[in-house]
Design a protein around this motif. Structure first.
Motif, mmCIF file in Angstrom:
data_model
loop_
_atom_site.group_PDB
_atom_site.id
_atom_site.type_symbol
_atom_site.label_atom_id
_atom_site.label_comp_id
_atom_site.label_asym_id
_atom_site.label_seq_id
_atom_site.Cartn_x
_atom_site.Cartn_y
_atom_site.Cartn_z
ATOM 1 N N THR A 117 -99.380 -1.329 28.958
ATOM 2 C CA THR A 117 -100.435 -1.116 27.957
ATOM 3 C C THR A 117 -101.445 -0.084 28.462
ATOM 4 N N THR A 161 -100.553 -8.309 26.130
ATOM 5 C CA THR A 161 -100.037 -7.986 24.806
ATOM 6 C C THR A 161 -99.296 -9.197 24.235
ATOM 7 N N ASP A 200 -95.023 -1.231 22.347
ATOM 8 C CA ASP A 200 -95.444 -1.967 23.538
ATOM 9 C C ASP A 200 -95.080 -3.427 23.319
HETATM 10 MG MG MG Z 1 -99.384 -5.162 27.966
#
Ligand code: MG
Ligand code: G3D
Length: 171
Positions: A16, A34, A57
């Motif tokens: 990220t 995430t 992602d």
């Molecule tokens: Mg991440």
């Protein structure tokens, strides 16, 4: 041209942070883990071609493995990210991530990223180990050691993957 790329690798290797560095040019350092999937897009010009890169992602938690596979569908390239301070994160690219991706997408170009090169005292993966890893994986087209913190090599890694995708779709 519009391409879908995915970032793959263990939790906390810096996926990220790398995307944020590439897209916004900054490092916040306090991203929440995430959850599921986050999609960001960025326009860039590579080899005189305008490209709209869709960057996916994906959460690293093992819990989400089945879920993750859905998000590899139609990916045209992948950044395989490990943490230069955590040797196991390189092994896991082999054991989990590459297999998962190739099962879904078939052969696509990979760029290997050793992240956190700024943590100089903590480097725990040698250049020889990285070279051996690359030898075992013919789809790895390039390798960069990066830092999402300083920005070192981040743009180069994304650009190189884009070039490789252009080459793979135009031949
Ligand atoms: Mg991440
Ligand atoms: P992930 O998306 O792969 O799970 P993150 O990883 O981007 O969330 O990053 C995990 C942790 O590593 C974060 O720290 C982040 O700030 C740090 N990090 C990411 N990239 C780098 C880098 O290049 N250098 C250094 N020094 N740190 C990095 P926290 O403390 O929030 O866990």
């Amino acid at each position: 041209m519009k391409f879908k790329i995915v970032l793959a690798g263990d939790g906390a290797v810096g996926k990220t942070s790398l995307i944020n560095r590439f897209v916004t040019g900054s490092f916040a350092g306090d991203y929440k883990a995430t959850i599921g999937v986050a999609i960001t897009s960025k326009k860039l010009v590579v080899e005189d071609q305008g490209v709209n890169l869709q960057i996916w992602d994906i959460a690293g938690q093992t819990l989400f493995r089945e879920f993750r596979k859905k998000f590899y569908a139609q990916a045209q390239g992948a950044l395989l990210v490990f943490d230069l301070t955590v040797p196991k994160s390189l092994d896991n690219l082999n054991l989990t991530w590459i297999q998962d991706i190739e099962q879904i997408t078939g052969e696509i170009p990979f760029v290997l990223i050793g992240n956190k090169v700024d943590l100089k005292e903590l480097q725990a993966v040698s250049p020889i180990e990285i070279a051996n890893f690359i030898d075992q994986h013919p789809n790895i087209a390039a390798h960069f050691n990066t830092s999402a913190l300083t920005g070192e090599n981040v743009e180069r890694a994304f650009s190189e993957l884009t070039s490789q995708i252009i080459a793979s779709v135009t031949t």
